[in-house]
Design an enzyme around this catalytic site. Sequence first.
Site, mmCIF file in Angstrom:
data_model
loop_
_atom_site.group_PDB
_atom_site.id
_atom_site.type_symbol
_atom_site.label_atom_id
_atom_site.label_comp_id
_atom_site.label_asym_id
_atom_site.label_seq_id
_atom_site.Cartn_x
_atom_site.Cartn_y
_atom_site.Cartn_z
ATOM 1 N N SER A 71 0.856 -1.184 0.000
ATOM 2 C CA SER A 71 0.000 0.000 0.000
ATOM 3 C C SER A 71 0.886 1.225 0.000
ATOM 4 C CB SER A 71 -0.885 0.007 1.254
ATOM 5 O OG SER A 71 -1.531 1.257 1.428
ATOM 6 N N TYR A 99 -3.265 -1.587 10.071
ATOM 7 C CA TYR A 99 -3.170 -1.837 8.630
ATOM 8 C C TYR A 99 -1.854 -1.297 8.085
ATOM 9 C CZ TYR A 99 -4.304 -1.689 3.649
ATOM 10 O OH TYR A 99 -4.273 -1.846 2.284
#
Length: 240
Positions: free
Chosen positions: A135, A148
């Site tokens: 990400s 996350y």
Amino acid sequence: MDLNGKLVLLTGGTDGIGLRLARQLRGKGAEVIVTGRTPDRIEAARGEGFEVISADLATSGGVAGLLAQVAGRPIDVLVNNAGMGAAHDYRAAMPDAAADERTLQLNVHAPIRLIAGLMETLRARPEAMIVNVTSGLAIAPNTASAIYCATKAALRSYTIALREQLKATRIHVLEVLPPVVETAMTTELHMKKLSPEACAAEIVTAMQRNADEANVGQVKFLRLVYSLSPALARRLMLAF
């Protein structure tokens, strides 16, 4: 990499980025095995003609079961795409320990264990690839998604080291860093989002080019800012 004729194992391939990626890889001539855990999505993907393996990779048993089901298959490409987030913001509430554990298992432990379990298969192929989807938040974290961000940063670090370990082999290692993409996981985020089709297209292009890193969409800008000033990139992202 010429994707025509390649056998691809793609985790999280029944929805979101994964499903669009599966479709586009098949369009390039690849045979794609996808994994999923939601029954209706599994049936829908099978209805499109995909081979689907039901596996909950947020558990160690799900990872072991998937490896058992693909044992002996001549897999050329492993795409670690499956991922999840968990609310982990002490300003709002105490984190859910069980949700944190599932996120850690799915986003970090599962990719590492799948790579280990398929390493000998990949080594035996004339040309092979490992694709780890991290990400933009692996570069600089935001504030609200602490767990996350941590998992994606961990997978990014692992991927960089893995690429160096395998540089003398026929296994290419690609890291994909998407921005916020329009998926089920981001429905509550009210901001500009990249379409999953566009994200998948950039991933396919990076695979074909044997790129080491694919900064997708707005992550290109974040990567540029980080290269100029890591502190500035962190300040910008921590505002969210």
